[in-house]
Design a protein around this motif. Structure first.
Motif, PDB file in Angstrom:
ATOM      1  N   LEU A  99       0.783  -1.114   0.003  1.00  8.70           N
ATOM      2  CA  LEU A  99       0.107   0.059  -0.053  1.00  8.70           C
ATOM      3  C   LEU A  99       0.831   1.227   0.014  1.00  8.70           C
ATOM      4  CD1 LEU A  99      -3.040  -0.864   2.515  1.00  8.70           C
ATOM      5  CD2 LEU A  99      -2.712  -0.953   0.028  1.00  8.70           C
ATOM      6  N   GLN A 100       1.985   1.134   0.778  1.00  7.80           N
ATOM      7  CA  GLN A 100       2.858   2.449   0.734  1.00  7.80           C
ATOM      8  C   GLN A 100       3.475   2.542  -0.619  1.00  7.80           C
ATOM      9  OE1 GLN A 100       5.680   3.731   3.613  1.00  7.80           O
ATOM     10  NE2 GLN A 100       4.611   2.644   5.214  1.00  7.80           N
ATOM     11  N   ALA A 101       3.892   1.385  -1.154  1.00  7.53           N
ATOM     12  CA  ALA A 101       4.397   1.612  -2.631  1.00  7.53           C
ATOM     13  C   ALA A 101       3.466   2.096  -3.580  1.00  7.53           C
ATOM     14  CB  ALA A 101       4.735   0.010  -3.299  1.00  7.53           C
ATOM     15  N   SER A 102       2.146   1.613  -3.529  1.00  5.94           N
ATOM     16  CA  SER A 102       1.211   2.242  -4.325  1.00  5.94           C
ATOM     17  C   SER A 102       0.888   3.578  -4.237  1.00  5.94           C
ATOM     18  CB  SER A 102      -0.177   1.614  -3.867  1.00  5.94           C
ATOM     19  OG  SER A 102      -1.384   2.025  -4.531  1.00  5.94           O
ATOM     20  N   VAL A 113       0.111  13.452   3.037  1.00  9.20           N
ATOM     21  CA  VAL A 113       1.329  12.887   3.712  1.00  9.20           C
ATOM     22  C   VAL A 113       1.368  13.275   5.244  1.00  9.20           C
ATOM     23  CG1 VAL A 113       3.770  12.880   3.605  1.00  9.20           C
ATOM     24  CG2 VAL A 113       2.587  12.869   1.511  1.00  9.20           C
ATOM     25  N   ILE A 114       1.181  14.362   5.443  1.00  9.84           N
ATOM     26  CA  ILE A 114       1.126  14.867   6.672  1.00  9.84           C
ATOM     27  C   ILE A 114       0.159  14.062   7.699  1.00  9.84           C
ATOM     28  CG2 ILE A 114       0.369  16.924   8.310  1.00  9.84           C
ATOM     29  CD1 ILE A 114       1.481  18.625   6.134  1.00  9.84           C
ATOM     30  N   ASN A 115      -1.115  13.774   7.022  1.00  6.85           N
ATOM     31  CA  ASN A 115      -2.156  12.978   7.998  1.00  6.85           C
ATOM     32  C   ASN A 115      -1.920  11.706   8.355  1.00  6.85           C
ATOM     33  OD1 ASN A 115      -5.216  12.394   8.407  1.00  6.85           O
ATOM     34  ND2 ASN A 115      -4.653  10.962   6.972  1.00  6.85           N
ATOM     35  N   LEU A 116      -1.075  11.018   7.141  1.00  5.59           N
ATOM     36  CA  LEU A 116      -0.662   9.804   7.475  1.00  5.59           C
ATOM     37  C   LEU A 116       0.688   9.730   8.435  1.00  5.59           C
ATOM     38  CD1 LEU A 116      -1.313   6.979   6.182  1.00  5.59           C
ATOM     39  CD2 LEU A 116       0.594   7.204   4.928  1.00  5.59           C
ATOM     40  N   THR A 142      -2.820   1.486  -8.979  1.00 11.47           N
ATOM     41  CA  THR A 142      -4.290   1.137  -8.346  1.00 11.47           C
ATOM     42  C   THR A 142      -4.386  -0.501  -8.398  1.00 11.47           C
ATOM     43  OG1 THR A 142      -5.539   2.854  -9.612  1.00 11.47           O
ATOM     44  CG2 THR A 142      -6.786   0.708  -9.234  1.00 11.47           C
ATOM     45  N   GLY A 143      -3.531  -1.233  -9.543  1.00 10.81           N
ATOM     46  CA  GLY A 143      -3.395  -2.642  -9.146  1.00 10.81           C
ATOM     47  C   GLY A 143      -2.535  -2.837  -8.026  1.00 10.81           C
ATOM     48  N   MET A 144      -1.677  -2.217  -7.522  1.00 13.37           N
ATOM     49  CA  MET A 144      -0.831  -2.371  -6.331  1.00 13.37           C
ATOM     50  C   MET A 144      -1.772  -2.195  -4.984  1.00 13.37           C
ATOM     51  SD  MET A 144       2.631  -0.396  -6.948  1.00 13.37           S
ATOM     52  CE  MET A 144       3.379  -0.227  -8.607  1.00 13.37           C
ATOM     53  N   LEU A 145      -2.671  -1.177  -5.114  1.00 12.91           N
ATOM     54  CA  LEU A 145      -3.657  -0.874  -3.949  1.00 12.91           C
ATOM     55  C   LEU A 145      -4.383  -2.315  -3.753  1.00 12.91           C
ATOM     56  CD1 LEU A 145      -4.786   1.053  -1.969  1.00 12.91           C
ATOM     57  CD2 LEU A 145      -6.209   1.734  -3.867  1.00 12.91           C
ATOM     58  N   LEU A 146      -5.065  -2.756  -4.817  1.00 15.28           N
ATOM     59  CA  LEU A 146      -5.950  -3.686  -4.900  1.00 15.28           C
ATOM     60  C   LEU A 146      -5.363  -5.145  -4.428  1.00 15.28           C
ATOM     61  CD1 LEU A 146      -8.208  -2.908  -8.223  1.00 15.28           C
ATOM     62  CD2 LEU A 146      -8.944  -2.612  -5.731  1.00 15.28           C
ATOM     63  N   LEU A 147      -4.261  -5.049  -4.795  1.00 15.00           N
ATOM     64  CA  LEU A 147      -3.470  -6.456  -4.445  1.00 15.00           C
ATOM     65  C   LEU A 147      -3.057  -6.392  -3.001  1.00 15.00           C
ATOM     66  CD1 LEU A 147      -1.013  -6.999  -7.256  1.00 15.00           C
ATOM     67  CD2 LEU A 147      -2.924  -8.423  -6.685  1.00 15.00           C
ATOM     68  N   GLY A 148      -2.681  -5.207  -2.563  1.00 17.40           N
ATOM     69  CA  GLY A 148      -2.320  -4.863  -1.206  1.00 17.40           C
ATOM     70  C   GLY A 148      -3.588  -5.409  -0.082  1.00 17.40           C
ATOM     71  N   GLN A 178      -5.760   5.754   6.462  1.00 16.23           N
ATOM     72  CA  GLN A 178      -5.104   5.830   5.145  1.00 16.23           C
ATOM     73  C   GLN A 178      -6.152   6.027   4.043  1.00 16.23           C
ATOM     74  OE1 GLN A 178      -4.141   1.720   5.955  1.00 16.23           O
ATOM     75  NE2 GLN A 178      -2.021   1.873   5.039  1.00 16.23           N
ATOM     76  N   ALA A 179      -7.364   5.835   4.245  1.00 17.13           N
ATOM     77  CA  ALA A 179      -8.424   6.322   3.263  1.00 17.13           C
ATOM     78  C   ALA A 179      -8.414   7.823   3.039  1.00 17.13           C
ATOM     79  CB  ALA A 179      -9.847   5.590   3.838  1.00 17.13           C
ATOM     80  N   VAL A 180      -8.194   8.235   4.131  1.00 20.29           N
ATOM     81  CA  VAL A 180      -8.286   9.877   4.235  1.00 20.29           C
ATOM     82  C   VAL A 180      -7.174  10.138   3.072  1.00 20.29           C
ATOM     83  CG1 VAL A 180      -8.050  11.996   5.528  1.00 20.29           C
ATOM     84  CG2 VAL A 180      -9.346  10.387   6.261  1.00 20.29           C
ATOM     85  N   THR A 181      -5.914   9.704   3.498  1.00 20.66           N
ATOM     86  CA  THR A 181      -4.805  10.047   2.717  1.00 20.66           C
ATOM     87  C   THR A 181      -4.813   9.894   1.347  1.00 20.66           C
ATOM     88  OG1 THR A 181      -3.227   9.968   4.478  1.00 20.66           O
ATOM     89  CG2 THR A 181      -2.397   9.401   2.247  1.00 20.66           C
TER      90      THR A 181
END
Length: 320
Positions: free
Chosen positions: A106-109, A146-149, A257-263, A275-278
């Motif tokens: 997810l961080q990579a995404s 980024v600040i939120n996370l 998006t592919g990375m996010l869904l896989l994660g 994370q959803a907010v970020t």
């Protein structure tokens, strides 16, 4: 009806397909790297460099890029630039594979979502490009994400930022090198091949490496890293030549998006409200950035059309 238009449409359609396949492969690549979870990220990178060069070099010869390749390696200035980009792309590969195999897909995404916005900042700092209002809003929203996370989740997203900035700076430096993508990557891997080969030989000598010691499956996967590196690159080049930058900009989001869904699904990484907010802030920023890119692209295309038909002052005699 313009007889050239159907041909142009087919070219654009093929280009979009090639680009989509390239970004789809990049987006699904965590599955491949996860299969090598028993091998250290640094050793994977060593093999990726070696086998990428072994796969790319014949493509340079087959694709009639030999003259460009020879010209590049004979230029000390070009080699110096490509040595810098080689280190940057190597670092990007290392961080990405480490992130995938350490449960941070997810961080990579997020890093690759941020990348287009990082490019804006780098252009402003190093190329003295002026930020349009929409771009400034997009950068501010991404920064807030980024600040939120960082403050609410309690973890500084160094993986995301390292991926975004290493690839962004890589692209910035490559702008200086007047060399094609295929030849450029081949020379970059060539410059890294000698130290990578020495290190792999050392690992083999002390019998601490994975290659030839952990089974045929691992050996084949390590050999395949060259194909995985070169194939999407070639598809990307085929696509980029046939479609506009605006279209390419939209398609590039296929990868993160592919990375996010896989994660979230296959790898079971937690996706919290923070994370959803970020991600929401980043996606909003990207929507604004994409809208602004399309707007400017259409405006420039319209202006070129008017110039072509002699509709603007100073454009010459108006065609009848």
């Amino acid at each position: 009806m313009n007889p050239i238009q159907p041909v142009a449409d087919r070219q654009a359609g093929a280009g979009a397909l090639f680009a989509f396949l390239a970004f789809l492969i990049w987006g699904l690549s965590p599955i491949y790297w996860k299969a090598l979870h028993g091998v250290g990220a640094f050793e994977i990178i060593l093999h990726r460099i070696l086998w990428s060069f072994a796969f790319l070099m014949p493509l340079v010869c087959i694709g009639r890029h030999w003259a460009e390749f020879k010209k590049t390696i004979k230029s000390p200035k070009m080699l110096s630039i490509l040595l810098v980009t080689a280190i940057l792309v190597g670092a990007n590969w290392l961080i990405y594979i480490w992130a995938v195999n350490n449960g941070r897909v997810l961080q990579a995404s997020l890093g690759y979502y941020i990348n287009p916005l990082v490019n804006i900042v780098l252009g402003m700092v190093f190329l003295r490009e002026r930020l349009r209002r929409a771009q400034a809003v997009a950068v501010v929203l991404a920064t807030l994400g980024v600040i939120n996370l960082t403050f609410r989740y309690g973890v500084f997203p160094w993986v995301s930022l390292a991926l975004a900035f290493s690839f962004g700076i890589y692209g910035l430096v490559r702008k200086v090198a007047a060399v094609g993508a295929l030849v450029g990557l081949t020379v970059e891997t060539l410059l890294l091949t000698v130290p990578a080969g020495i290190w792999v030989f050392h690992l083999h000598h002390i019998q601490s490496g994975a290659f030839l010691y952990t089974g045929i499956k691992t050996d084949l996967l390590l050999l395949g890293t060259g194909v995985l590196t070169a194939t999407p690159l070639l598809l990307f080049n085929l696509g980029a030549r046939r479609i506009t930058l605006a279209t390419l900009g939209f398609i590039q989001y296929t990868a993160p998006t592919g990375m996010l869904l896989l994660g979230i699904t296959l790898f079971g990484e937690p996706f919290t409200g923070i994370q959803a907010v970020t991600f929401g802030l980043i996606w909003t920023a990207l929507a604004i950035y994409s809208w602004d890119t399309v707007r400017i692209h259409r405006k420039q295309a319209s202006k070129r059309e008017e110039v072509t038909h002699g509709l603007l002052p100073g454009a010459g005699i108006r065609k009848s």
